[in-house]
Design a protein around this motif. Structure first.
Motif, PDB file in Angstrom:
ATOM      1  N   ALA A   1       0.804  -1.195  -0.010  1.00 18.06           N
ATOM      2  CA  ALA A   1      -0.036   0.059   0.035  1.00 18.06           C
ATOM      3  C   ALA A   1       0.889   1.192   0.016  1.00 18.06           C
ATOM      4  O   ALA A   1       0.378   2.472   0.003  1.00 18.06           O
TER       5      ALA A   1
ATOM      6  N   VAL B   1       2.555   2.496   2.384  1.00 16.93           N
ATOM      7  CA  VAL B   1       2.333   3.544   3.564  1.00 16.93           C
ATOM      8  C   VAL B   1       3.585   3.342   4.287  1.00 16.93           C
ATOM      9  O   VAL B   1       4.245   2.305   4.541  1.00 16.93           O
TER      10      VAL B   1
ATOM     11  N   GLU C   1       6.283   3.428   7.326  1.00 20.30           N
ATOM     12  CA  GLU C   1       6.263   2.618   8.892  1.00 20.30           C
ATOM     13  C   GLU C   1       6.537   3.695  10.025  1.00 20.30           C
ATOM     14  O   GLU C   1       6.659   4.806   9.626  1.00 20.30           O
ATOM     15  N   LYS C   2       6.489   3.156  11.172  1.00 25.41           N
ATOM     16  CA  LYS C   2       6.631   3.896  12.108  1.00 25.41           C
ATOM     17  C   LYS C   2       8.069   4.543  12.157  1.00 25.41           C
ATOM     18  O   LYS C   2       9.145   3.758  11.759  1.00 25.41           O
ATOM     19  N   SER C   3       8.124   5.711  12.564  1.00 21.46           N
ATOM     20  CA  SER C   3       9.353   6.380  12.421  1.00 21.46           C
ATOM     21  C   SER C   3      10.264   6.387  13.761  1.00 21.46           C
ATOM     22  O   SER C   3       9.953   5.599  14.766  1.00 21.46           O
TER      23      SER C   3
ATOM     24  N   SER D   1       3.340  11.861  17.873  1.00 17.07           N
ATOM     25  CA  SER D   1       3.128  10.566  17.313  1.00 17.07           C
ATOM     26  C   SER D   1       4.136   9.789  16.715  1.00 17.07           C
ATOM     27  O   SER D   1       5.345  10.236  16.413  1.00 17.07           O
ATOM     28  N   ALA D   2       3.807   8.520  16.963  1.00 20.23           N
ATOM     29  CA  ALA D   2       4.902   7.326  16.451  1.00 20.23           C
ATOM     30  C   ALA D   2       5.145   7.432  14.985  1.00 20.23           C
ATOM     31  O   ALA D   2       6.041   6.762  14.386  1.00 20.23           O
ATOM     32  N   PHE D   3       4.192   7.788  14.125  1.00 17.04           N
ATOM     33  CA  PHE D   3       4.159   7.589  12.770  1.00 17.04           C
ATOM     34  C   PHE D   3       4.174   9.084  12.029  1.00 17.04           C
ATOM     35  O   PHE D   3       3.630  10.059  12.786  1.00 17.04           O
ATOM     36  N   PRO D   4       4.722   9.091  10.811  1.00 19.04           N
ATOM     37  CA  PRO D   4       4.840  10.457  10.398  1.00 19.04           C
ATOM     38  C   PRO D   4       3.323  11.079   9.750  1.00 19.04           C
ATOM     39  O   PRO D   4       2.619  10.060   9.373  1.00 19.04           O
TER      40      PRO D   4
ATOM     41  N   ASP E   1       2.378  12.216   7.000  1.00 15.09           N
ATOM     42  CA  ASP E   1       2.120  11.422   5.563  1.00 15.09           C
ATOM     43  C   ASP E   1       1.138  10.248   5.756  1.00 15.09           C
ATOM     44  O   ASP E   1       0.638   9.811   4.691  1.00 15.09           O
ATOM     45  N   VAL E   2       1.116   9.595   6.755  1.00 16.43           N
ATOM     46  CA  VAL E   2       0.348   8.260   6.991  1.00 16.43           C
ATOM     47  C   VAL E   2      -0.833   8.408   6.958  1.00 16.43           C
ATOM     48  O   VAL E   2      -1.729   7.811   6.476  1.00 16.43           O
TER      49      VAL E   2
ATOM     50  N   GLN F   1      -1.520   8.679   3.169  1.00  7.73           N
ATOM     51  CA  GLN F   1      -1.428   7.531   2.674  1.00  7.73           C
ATOM     52  C   GLN F   1      -2.456   6.536   3.090  1.00  7.73           C
ATOM     53  O   GLN F   1      -2.978   5.300   2.155  1.00  7.73           O
ATOM     54  N   MET F   2      -3.018   6.614   4.294  1.00  7.88           N
ATOM     55  CA  MET F   2      -4.068   5.788   4.868  1.00  7.88           C
ATOM     56  C   MET F   2      -5.390   5.701   4.124  1.00  7.88           C
ATOM     57  O   MET F   2      -6.139   4.790   3.824  1.00  7.88           O
TER      58      MET F   2
ATOM     59  N   ASN G   1      -5.250   4.016   1.202  1.00  9.53           N
ATOM     60  CA  ASN G   1      -5.306   2.410   1.429  1.00  9.53           C
ATOM     61  C   ASN G   1      -6.903   2.213   1.502  1.00  9.53           C
ATOM     62  O   ASN G   1      -7.366   1.166   1.111  1.00  9.53           O
TER      63      ASN G   1
END
Lengths: 334, 334
Positions: free
Chosen positions: A328, A330, A332-334, B64-67, B69-70, B73-74, B77
């Motif tokens: 996808a 997407v 991943e965790k940074s 947040s643990a994720f950037p 852009d997720v 991107q989600m 998805n």
């Protein structure tokens, strides 16, 4: 091989587009079903619920809120499609098979009823063993043969039998050593004094049959035909690497017997629901079972398993159908 | 009229062929849905889950643990059908509508994406209000209009937005008075030091905006576009007497705002799932919500609501389809 498969399953689950572990118990379930079916792409095929009905001689001790006739009347209700299990099984795409394991009633030949009657009810275990060793063997064999005839790979168990929470509580008491008072509950709606009497009936019977300790002897002495038939069906279902849906106090008591005979059966079991019947939580703990649902049901019939079936599908479906971070695109965790 | 209906519903439920109360929370649910739909024969029509996506300026604080852009991107998805909510909604016969409430990304015109973008993400509430009062009003109105366009009578809410557990925790802290440290959790997978920082960011922001106390002002100052749009959608859905499926920490924070504006909304809410996000249980308690499922999910997207939908069907189906003691000629309790 299994360690390799377990690692591949964990990798597949962790790479789906979601934070790691964020599908909670569905991830555990997908992993388990993959191991049962020996694949990273498990499939649910033709799920079936078998409802086993039987009567219990111990009702002579006055341990049930409903009269014994309700057993056969509810079998008629199953055949007519009017019970809760009919509704929930149909809703969730599950076939339903109704088995007369030993109801104290002559149904005659009936469309939709699988006649495996061992006898017209068990004997009263407060006085004598509920069944002979031969009857117990016959019941377990009949259960196994029913499983052999199933086309699918998921089986749920249900039961109907006035008095069978008393039999199940007696099995629990004998096989776990938990005091009888902690094993008994209200069943279909017994008042508190009735629950106390139920506990005393079990204590007295346990004392009368104190020498009975082997699981199959305990089953024959205190169990019911529907419980013995379920235990036989469960053992065969695990041999065939099916997923077993376990719910309810009586169904779990059959598993308790089966697990004493073959502990590996637990690898195949999905615990569907923690019932409101007093004692069920402790019985589940004795088996290490973590139920998917806690809906305060106390009906039996396999209703908890029928209601949990969509979660079993969800576990398999996310594993098969969700995109991966890579597919996808997407991050991943940074 | 409602007291009469409540009595008729209780009578209908109690006369089904089962011990009284033995369907547990499904009985409570059937009763509630009957009251919402003002009938003893409720029906589930065209259930829909709306997933609202938005970005959050507060991600600049490193919470947040994720950037970021997720988020977009989600959304891609979701549009491609690869996310958990796609799988679970499809499995359980629920339509899925994906709404851009304010993602910091230009999708361009896209099939399957409902464009209601208020702005490219909120502002950083650690520094200034997340949105203007006008933006907040616009978002709530857009949510209400989306509900008006739905054909069915059950709506589930889902969301996607990197940073939105921080916004939701800030709303919880401001609206309930529960200390910030008890409101924050790991979100998509923040390490413990990150969770501490998140709590401090909220405390500092709450101090900066100490004079903000009215629910709509709190929403505009600390919320997100997806949260404001959900709050508006929820209020309209209740006006239309729909059943609202509430799951997840962020969705519940939108309900917290809506319930402060219109407490009667809670009569229409079915709480689908208690998330593993720290703080969700206390947020549910603040609303008196008892969730149907506890599956250790912490994914959002409306997954808990999609998974709970079969239980909503089960409640309605047993009420409509089970036989009564009289119709099935089953003996009642002795």
């Amino acid at each position: 091989a299994d360690a390799g498969l377990a690692a591949r399953l964990a990798h597949a689950i962790d790479n789906k587009t979601k934070p790691r572990g964020s599908l909670g118990v569905l991830e555990t379930l997908a992993h388990q079903i993959g191991l049962v079916q020996r694949t990273t792409a498990p499939a649910i095929e033709a799920p079936a619920i078998l409802v086993f009905a039987g009567d219990h001689g111990v009702v002579a001790e006055g341990i049930s809120a409903f009269p014994q006739d309700v057993t056969w009347q509810m079998v008629e209700n199953f055949l007519a499609g009017g019970a809760a299990i009919n509704v929930f099984a149909a809703q969730n795409g599950c076939t339903l098979q109704v088995v007369d394991a030993g109801v104290a009633h002559d149904f005659g030949p009936r469309d939709g009823l699988t006649d495996r009657k061992i006898a017209h009810g068990t004997r009263n275990f407060a006085v004598e063993p509920a069944m002979t060793p031969g009857q117990c063997t016959q019941a377990r064999g009949a259960g196994a043969a029913l499983v052999d005839a199933l086309p699918g790979n998921v089986i749920g168990f249900g039961e109907m039998g006035i008095g069978n929470t008393t039999a199940a509580a007696a099995l629990m008491h004998k096989l776990t050593g938990i005091p009888a008072a902690a094993c008994v509950g209200a069943g279909t709606g017994l008042a508190p004094d009735g629950v106390l009497r139920k506990g005393r009936v079990i204590e007295a019977a346990a004392a009368r049959h104190a020498g009975v300790t082997e699981p199959l002897d305990v089953l024959a002495t205190f169990g019911g035909f529907e419980i013995a038939m379920m235990a036989g069906a469960m053992l065969r279902a695990a041999e065939r690497r099916m997923v077993l849906l376990i719910d309810g106090f009586i169904v779990t008591s059959a598993l308790l017997v089966a697990a004493r005979l073959q502990p590996a059966i637990l690898d195949y079991c999905v615990f569907a629901h923690c019932s409101n019947e007093h004692g069920h939580r402790q019985m589940l703990e004795a088996l290490g079972g973590k139920p998917l649902l806690q809906l305060d049901l106390r009906l039996g019939e396999g209703t908890g398993s029928a209601l949990a079936l969509p979660l079993v599908h969800a576990a398999v479906n996310f594993l098969n159908r969700m995109a991966t971070f890579a597919s996808a695109q997407v991050s991943e965790k940074s």
